[in-house]
Design a protein around this motif. Sequence first.
Motif, PDB file in Angstrom:
ATOM      1  N   SER A 224       0.826  -1.201   0.000  1.00  0.00           N
ATOM      2  CA  SER A 224       0.000   0.000   0.000  1.00  0.00           C
ATOM      3  C   SER A 224       0.864   1.256   0.000  1.00  0.00           C
ATOM      4  O   SER A 224       1.978   1.273   0.531  1.00  0.00           O
ATOM      5  N   ASN A 225       0.342   2.329  -0.603  1.00  0.00           N
ATOM      6  CA  ASN A 225       1.072   3.599  -0.744  1.00  0.00           C
ATOM      7  C   ASN A 225       2.366   3.392  -1.538  1.00  0.00           C
ATOM      8  O   ASN A 225       3.435   3.915  -1.182  1.00  0.00           O
ATOM      9  N   ALA A 226       2.245   2.627  -2.606  1.00  0.00           N
ATOM     10  CA  ALA A 226       3.405   2.297  -3.441  1.00  0.00           C
ATOM     11  C   ALA A 226       3.946   3.547  -4.139  1.00  0.00           C
ATOM     12  O   ALA A 226       3.226   4.522  -4.371  1.00  0.00           O
ATOM     13  N   THR A 227       5.229   3.503  -4.463  1.00  0.00           N
ATOM     14  CA  THR A 227       5.857   4.591  -5.225  1.00  0.00           C
ATOM     15  C   THR A 227       6.195   4.150  -6.646  1.00  0.00           C
ATOM     16  O   THR A 227       6.505   4.972  -7.493  1.00  0.00           O
ATOM     17  N   ASP A 228       6.115   2.838  -6.891  1.00  0.00           N
ATOM     18  CA  ASP A 228       6.432   2.304  -8.218  1.00  0.00           C
ATOM     19  C   ASP A 228       5.651   1.012  -8.424  1.00  0.00           C
ATOM     20  O   ASP A 228       5.801   0.064  -7.641  1.00  0.00           O
ATOM     21  N   VAL A 229       4.803   0.980  -9.459  1.00  0.00           N
ATOM     22  CA  VAL A 229       4.025  -0.230  -9.743  1.00  0.00           C
ATOM     23  C   VAL A 229       4.294  -0.725 -11.164  1.00  0.00           C
ATOM     24  O   VAL A 229       3.469  -1.419 -11.761  1.00  0.00           O
ATOM     25  N   GLN A 230       5.462  -0.399 -11.692  1.00  0.00           N
ATOM     26  CA  GLN A 230       5.799  -0.828 -13.051  1.00  0.00           C
ATOM     27  C   GLN A 230       5.808  -2.349 -13.192  1.00  0.00           C
ATOM     28  O   GLN A 230       5.314  -2.893 -14.181  1.00  0.00           O
ATOM     29  N   SER A 231       6.371  -3.032 -12.205  1.00  0.00           N
ATOM     30  CA  SER A 231       6.463  -4.497 -12.304  1.00  0.00           C
ATOM     31  C   SER A 231       5.078  -5.130 -12.310  1.00  0.00           C
ATOM     32  O   SER A 231       4.831  -6.109 -13.032  1.00  0.00           O
ATOM     33  N   GLN A 232       4.141  -4.551 -11.516  1.00  0.00           N
ATOM     34  CA  GLN A 232       2.780  -5.087 -11.480  1.00  0.00           C
ATOM     35  C   GLN A 232       2.077  -4.871 -12.828  1.00  0.00           C
ATOM     36  O   GLN A 232       1.401  -5.763 -13.337  1.00  0.00           O
ATOM     37  N   VAL A 233       2.260  -3.689 -13.414  1.00  0.00           N
ATOM     38  CA  VAL A 233       1.624  -3.403 -14.707  1.00  0.00           C
ATOM     39  C   VAL A 233       2.245  -4.259 -15.816  1.00  0.00           C
ATOM     40  O   VAL A 233       1.530  -4.777 -16.690  1.00  0.00           O
ATOM     41  N   LEU A 234       3.558  -4.443 -15.776  1.00  0.00           N
ATOM     42  CA  LEU A 234       4.218  -5.288 -16.776  1.00  0.00           C
ATOM     43  C   LEU A 234       3.758  -6.741 -16.666  1.00  0.00           C
ATOM     44  O   LEU A 234       3.644  -7.446 -17.667  1.00  0.00           O
ATOM     45  N   GLN A 235       3.487  -7.173 -15.438  1.00  0.00           N
ATOM     46  CA  GLN A 235       2.972  -8.527 -15.229  1.00  0.00           C
ATOM     47  C   GLN A 235       1.595  -8.680 -15.887  1.00  0.00           C
ATOM     48  O   GLN A 235       1.310  -9.693 -16.542  1.00  0.00           O
ATOM     49  N   ASP A 242      -8.400 -11.066 -19.403  1.00  0.00           N
ATOM     50  CA  ASP A 242      -9.566 -10.417 -20.019  1.00  0.00           C
ATOM     51  C   ASP A 242     -10.113  -9.299 -19.142  1.00  0.00           C
ATOM     52  O   ASP A 242     -10.573  -8.269 -19.632  1.00  0.00           O
ATOM     53  N   VAL A 243     -10.083  -9.540 -17.843  1.00  0.00           N
ATOM     54  CA  VAL A 243     -10.650  -8.586 -16.882  1.00  0.00           C
ATOM     55  C   VAL A 243      -9.628  -8.312 -15.780  1.00  0.00           C
ATOM     56  O   VAL A 243      -9.052  -9.250 -15.221  1.00  0.00           O
ATOM     57  N   VAL A 244      -9.409  -7.030 -15.478  1.00  0.00           N
ATOM     58  CA  VAL A 244      -8.552  -6.651 -14.359  1.00  0.00           C
ATOM     59  C   VAL A 244      -9.423  -5.984 -13.299  1.00  0.00           C
ATOM     60  O   VAL A 244     -10.078  -4.974 -13.570  1.00  0.00           O
ATOM     61  N   VAL A 245      -9.456  -6.583 -12.117  1.00  0.00           N
ATOM     62  CA  VAL A 245     -10.208  -6.013 -10.996  1.00  0.00           C
ATOM     63  C   VAL A 245      -9.232  -5.262 -10.093  1.00  0.00           C
ATOM     64  O   VAL A 245      -8.302  -5.859  -9.544  1.00  0.00           O
ATOM     65  N   MET A 246      -9.452  -3.956  -9.931  1.00  0.00           N
ATOM     66  CA  MET A 246      -8.555  -3.102  -9.152  1.00  0.00           C
ATOM     67  C   MET A 246      -9.130  -2.848  -7.756  1.00  0.00           C
ATOM     68  O   MET A 246     -10.262  -2.372  -7.623  1.00  0.00           O
ATOM     69  N   THR A 259       0.809   4.745 -14.660  1.00  0.00           N
ATOM     70  CA  THR A 259       1.774   3.730 -15.090  1.00  0.00           C
ATOM     71  C   THR A 259       1.228   2.932 -16.276  1.00  0.00           C
ATOM     72  O   THR A 259       1.973   2.590 -17.205  1.00  0.00           O
ATOM     73  N   MET A 260      -0.052   2.643 -16.253  1.00  0.00           N
ATOM     74  CA  MET A 260      -0.668   1.948 -17.393  1.00  0.00           C
ATOM     75  C   MET A 260      -0.522   2.771 -18.664  1.00  0.00           C
ATOM     76  O   MET A 260      -0.214   2.238 -19.734  1.00  0.00           O
ATOM     77  N   GLN A 261      -0.729   4.078 -18.557  1.00  0.00           N
ATOM     78  CA  GLN A 261      -0.560   4.937 -19.729  1.00  0.00           C
ATOM     79  C   GLN A 261       0.899   4.960 -20.185  1.00  0.00           C
ATOM     80  O   GLN A 261       1.190   4.857 -21.378  1.00  0.00           O
ATOM     81  N   ALA A 262       1.811   5.075 -19.219  1.00  0.00           N
ATOM     82  CA  ALA A 262       3.242   5.127 -19.549  1.00  0.00           C
ATOM     83  C   ALA A 262       3.703   3.836 -20.219  1.00  0.00           C
ATOM     84  O   ALA A 262       4.551   3.853 -21.120  1.00  0.00           O
ATOM     85  N   GLN A 263       3.127   2.697 -19.788  1.00  0.00           N
ATOM     86  CA  GLN A 263       3.490   1.396 -20.353  1.00  0.00           C
ATOM     87  C   GLN A 263       2.617   1.016 -21.551  1.00  0.00           C
ATOM     88  O   GLN A 263       2.760  -0.067 -22.105  1.00  0.00           O
ATOM     89  N   ASP A 264       1.714   1.923 -21.909  1.00  0.00           N
ATOM     90  CA  ASP A 264       0.776   1.689 -23.009  1.00  0.00           C
ATOM     91  C   ASP A 264       0.040   0.361 -22.827  1.00  0.00           C
ATOM     92  O   ASP A 264      -0.055  -0.469 -23.744  1.00  0.00           O
ATOM     93  N   TYR A 265      -0.501   0.170 -21.613  1.00  0.00           N
ATOM     94  CA  TYR A 265      -1.242  -1.057 -21.314  1.00  0.00           C
ATOM     95  C   TYR A 265      -2.701  -0.710 -21.023  1.00  0.00           C
ATOM     96  O   TYR A 265      -3.016   0.086 -20.145  1.00  0.00           O
TER      97      TYR A 265
END
Length: 417
Positions: A224-235, A242-246, A259-265
């Motif tokens: 929680s209160n992460a500063t970097d979630v790149q690895s999670q988005v890349l995963q 098909d579905v991502v529940v946030m 991060t999703m926008q930056a990774q184009d995901y």
Amino acid sequence: MSLKHLVGLLSAAAISVALAGHASAEDKIVKIGAVFPLSGNAASAGVHAKAALEVAMDIINNAHPELGNFPLAKNAGLAGLGGAKVELVFADNQGSPATGQNQTLRLITEEKVVALTGAYQSGITLTASAIAEKYGIPFLNAESVASNLTERGFKWFFRTTPIATDFAKVYYEFLTDAKAAGAKTDTIALVHDNTEYGTSVANTITTIFKEKGLPVTLDVAYASNATDVQSQVLQLKEKKPDVVVMISYTSDAILFAKTMQAQDYKPAMLLADDAGYSDPSFIKAVGKISQGAFNRSSWSVGPPGSATAIIAEMYKKKSGDEMDDTAARQMQGFFVLMEAIDRAGSTDPAKIQAALKATDLKPDQLMIGYRGVKFDDKGQNMLASGIIIQLQDGENYVSVFPRDGAAKAPVMPYKGW
């Protein structure tokens, strides 16, 4: 001293006592403690909760005939307590379970509150309500959804909101409907923080989906209160569910969107579990790059001139923002608590507890779309319910499911930006 003089003094004293008693009935203050994150990463949610409760306090303390038969609006003050006014004492839990616990203790022992509400994050509600239970003070929770909060055998804890089990079933029904309409919903990813809220909701969704033959194929946990979630988005990008529940609070939800926008995901479908995705600060920060996000809700403004529309306008004037689902659920919970106190005609905690147990509110007595309010023996509202909304047309959520009564049809796939 003559008998006549003594009788005169006693009569004067009796009149004085009677007048004092009359004055105290009118001037009596009912103090309610409110524990919310007014600072820290969830401060936006806490500030909006404070605004919601202050609007509710205004409605209760002052006559609002424009609200029609809305409970507690007709009279100035609590009629059941001779016109007594309610006073909210806010405490900042700072987003910390330990601080929430300490602040609850202070409200009970120093401020002498007769009941409590809060505390937004489930992990803080867990500790704060334990103190209230110890001291025999009613605790009304309106927004925390971790299922285990009502599984502790508590007698002083009451919760009005739908919980994770309710919404997991709504999610399943929505995904089943979407699949029938041609959407792919075979693979599900859960993205959640490691708080009481994130872990509990993820576990509940996993269990219910599995029971219904729709297993979760990917579980992505993060601090929680992460500063970097790149690895999670890349995963997510690699696995292509098909579905991502946030399941995220505000700061994390904003970070994931960026991060999703930056990774184009872009997942085919993004389904959020309220929390950060309902926060007005999320909409302002990343609403334009989160188009098509689905979310859960129990709130609808209603037609112009309705009690809900008037309350929503009062809230906007107070806060500067549109009423969101979380603030609406918090306000509704506070009204339920105060309606019980009014009905009890007392500030004795045991009588408030008894009145809460006897609560039986109908849909037309509520400002939110529950089927009513009636507590089971665990303190959970048995009539809580919700809908699915979608971020469409810029920065506005609209109801899309159930389709019967929905404002608009769901739009797929997820557009993002």
